[in-house]
Design a protein around this motif. Structure first.
Motif, PDB file in Angstrom:
ATOM      1  N   LEU A 162      -1.409  31.524  30.378  1.00 10.83           N
ATOM      2  CA  LEU A 162      -1.627  31.862  28.978  1.00 10.83           C
ATOM      3  C   LEU A 162      -2.186  30.729  28.225  1.00 10.83           C
ATOM      4  CD1 LEU A 162       1.086  34.457  27.886  1.00 10.83           C
ATOM      5  CD2 LEU A 162      -1.205  34.804  27.850  1.00 10.83           C
ATOM      6  N   PRO A 163      -1.461  29.485  28.315  1.00 12.47           N
ATOM      7  CA  PRO A 163      -2.053  28.298  27.495  1.00 12.47           C
ATOM      8  C   PRO A 163      -3.259  27.764  27.863  1.00 12.47           C
ATOM      9  CG  PRO A 163       0.026  27.727  28.694  1.00 12.47           C
ATOM     10  CD  PRO A 163      -0.252  29.209  28.755  1.00 12.47           C
ATOM     11  N   LEU A 164      -3.236  27.800  29.231  1.00 10.98           N
ATOM     12  CA  LEU A 164      -4.617  27.203  29.781  1.00 10.98           C
ATOM     13  C   LEU A 164      -5.803  27.988  29.274  1.00 10.98           C
ATOM     14  CD1 LEU A 164      -3.965  25.845  33.344  1.00 10.98           C
ATOM     15  CD2 LEU A 164      -4.349  24.485  31.088  1.00 10.98           C
ATOM     16  N   ASN A 165      -5.602  29.330  29.459  1.00 14.20           N
ATOM     17  CA  ASN A 165      -6.806  30.087  29.286  1.00 14.20           C
ATOM     18  C   ASN A 165      -6.976  31.000  27.994  1.00 14.20           C
ATOM     19  OD1 ASN A 165      -8.165  30.517  32.111  1.00 14.20           O
ATOM     20  ND2 ASN A 165      -5.965  30.641  32.617  1.00 14.20           N
ATOM     21  N   LEU A 166      -6.001  31.576  27.504  1.00 14.03           N
ATOM     22  CA  LEU A 166      -6.115  32.575  26.539  1.00 14.03           C
ATOM     23  C   LEU A 166      -5.560  32.092  24.780  1.00 14.03           C
ATOM     24  CD1 LEU A 166      -6.887  35.632  26.415  1.00 14.03           C
ATOM     25  CD2 LEU A 166      -4.346  36.185  26.437  1.00 14.03           C
ATOM     26  N   ILE A 167      -4.458  31.249  24.984  1.00  9.87           N
ATOM     27  CA  ILE A 167      -3.942  31.040  23.650  1.00  9.87           C
ATOM     28  C   ILE A 167      -3.911  29.652  23.106  1.00  9.87           C
ATOM     29  CG2 ILE A 167      -2.651  33.350  23.484  1.00  9.87           C
ATOM     30  CD1 ILE A 167      -0.109  31.547  24.123  1.00  9.87           C
ATOM     31  N   GLY A 168      -3.983  28.661  24.275  1.00  7.49           N
ATOM     32  CA  GLY A 168      -3.818  27.281  23.784  1.00  7.49           C
ATOM     33  C   GLY A 168      -5.041  26.609  22.822  1.00  7.49           C
TER      34      GLY A 168
END
Length: 368
Positions: free
Chosen positions: A110-116
């Motif tokens: 999630l943090p690496l791709n979508l929301i970070g």
């Protein structure tokens, strides 16, 4: 040294895409600078642009890029300048799922791709006038003429295949194909149902047509999409606006239910109908993402005959082997992806968004 390029920036949730000059950081050891040739537009981009995802805005989206490597970081081994690449999601490479060949379920996905909006170390990849912007979307942020890309987002591909014809492989197509090949794995005589005939659903239909499944049923509310589904391999279609879905699927499956169902609409009511339409030991693959926090009620006793409901991210594919194989199928005409694609010049990104939202374009691809 940093690179100046032109990118489509979303200033705030719901704002249009604005073409503006941005600066890309120098490639880190495990990054490459890619000249973007084409990039697909996906509903996930629109979700983030609308403010529906906690991605930091202003920022640069785009996660179905394809292009040519211009420069590589000191530790990059898989590609060299001049290589053609499709850009996909990134992952840490070190967690249990990455090590096990399931990078779409990376512990830090999630943090690496979508929301970070930043690299794993918190540093920024894109800035404007010295101010960091949200970037590193799927390790690429490819709504730009040049992209700074994570090594694990890069997939080297056959240079003989036009990049605008394979850009969508990075997300939408591998998601639909992977739902069928990596999760459902149809056996001879199986019935496969695809709920929603958008880019992901039609990719699932094309994938199902390359398996021993004998019945492939596409469901949508748009007649033109159902006609296209038939041309791409569906044996039956159901217009959910005109027929009762549960009753129609019962008739089409001789009362047995479906062995495999791919749910791409993100509508929890449709998901529930899918669960109810499963055969004993059947599997429902949940691909469509409703807003965070959405729940669905299920008939527990209805699940006891061995029914499975499986969530799916990005086809659960190992991109380095999966995407080149898809490129080969596109090249041979066995995966007729061109039937889904409408191309737009990069400057017309807002028109592409409008056409996609209105259902006029199934898979817009921006060209540079």
């Amino acid at each position: 040294m940093s690179t100046t390029t032109r990118a489509a920036v979303v200033e705030s949730g719901g704002a249009p895409f604005t073409l503006t000059a941005v600066e890309l950081a120098e490639p880190g050891p495990h990054e490459a600078l890619v000249r973007v040739v084409a990039t697909g537009l996906c509903h996930t981009d629109l979700g983030a642009a609308s403010g529906g995802l906690p991605f930091p805005l202003p920022g640069v989206l785009g996660h179905e890029g394809a292009g040519v490597v211009e420069e590589v970081g000191s530790a990059v081994t898989g590609v060299v300048p001049g290589d053609h690449v499709v850009l996909s999601f990134t992952s840490c490479g070190d967690c249990r799922n990455c090590q096990g060949g399931h990078p779409a379920y990376c512990a830090t996905w999630l943090p690496l791709n979508l929301i970070g909006g930043r690299r794993a170390d918190g540093s920024s990849t894109i800035s404007r006038d010295g101010e960091p912007l949200g970037g590193h979307f799927f390790g690429q942020s490819s709504f730009a003429e040049r992209a700074l890309v994570d090594e694990r987002s890069l997939v080297k591909v056959d240079p003989d295949v036009p990049l605008e014809s394979i850009a969508p492989l990075g997300c939408g197509v591998q998601t639909g194909v992977g739902a069928v090949w990596n999760v459902l794995k149809p056996r001879l005589g199986d019935t496969i149902v695809v709920l929603g005939a958008g880019a992901v659903g039609l990719s699932a239909v094309m994938a199902a047509a390359l398996t021993p499944a004998t019945r492939i049923i596409a469901v949508d509310r748009v007649g033109e999409r159902l006609s296209l589904a038939k041309e791409l391999g569906a044996t039956h279609t159901v217009n959910a606006g005109e027929a009762d879905l549960g009753e129609t699927l019962a008739v089409l499956t001789d009362g047995q239910g479906a062995d495999g169902i791919v749910e791409t609409t993100g509508n929890v009511g449709v998901l529930r109908q899918g669960a109810d339409a499963l055969a004993a030991r059947g599997t429902l693959v949940v691909v469509g993402a409703p807003p965070f926090g959405s729940e669905v009620a299920l008939d527990v006793n209805g699940l006891l005959p061995g029914k499975r409901i499986v969530g799916l991210t990005l086809g659960d594919s190992e991109t380095q082997s999966f995407i080149p194989a898809l490129v080969q199928l596109v090249k041979e005409g066995r995966l007729p992806l061109h039937r889904l694609i409408t191309t737009y010049p990069f400057a017309d990104i807002d028109q592409a968004v409008r056409d996609m939202s209105a259902g006029k374009a199934i898979k817009p691809v921006l060209t540079f």
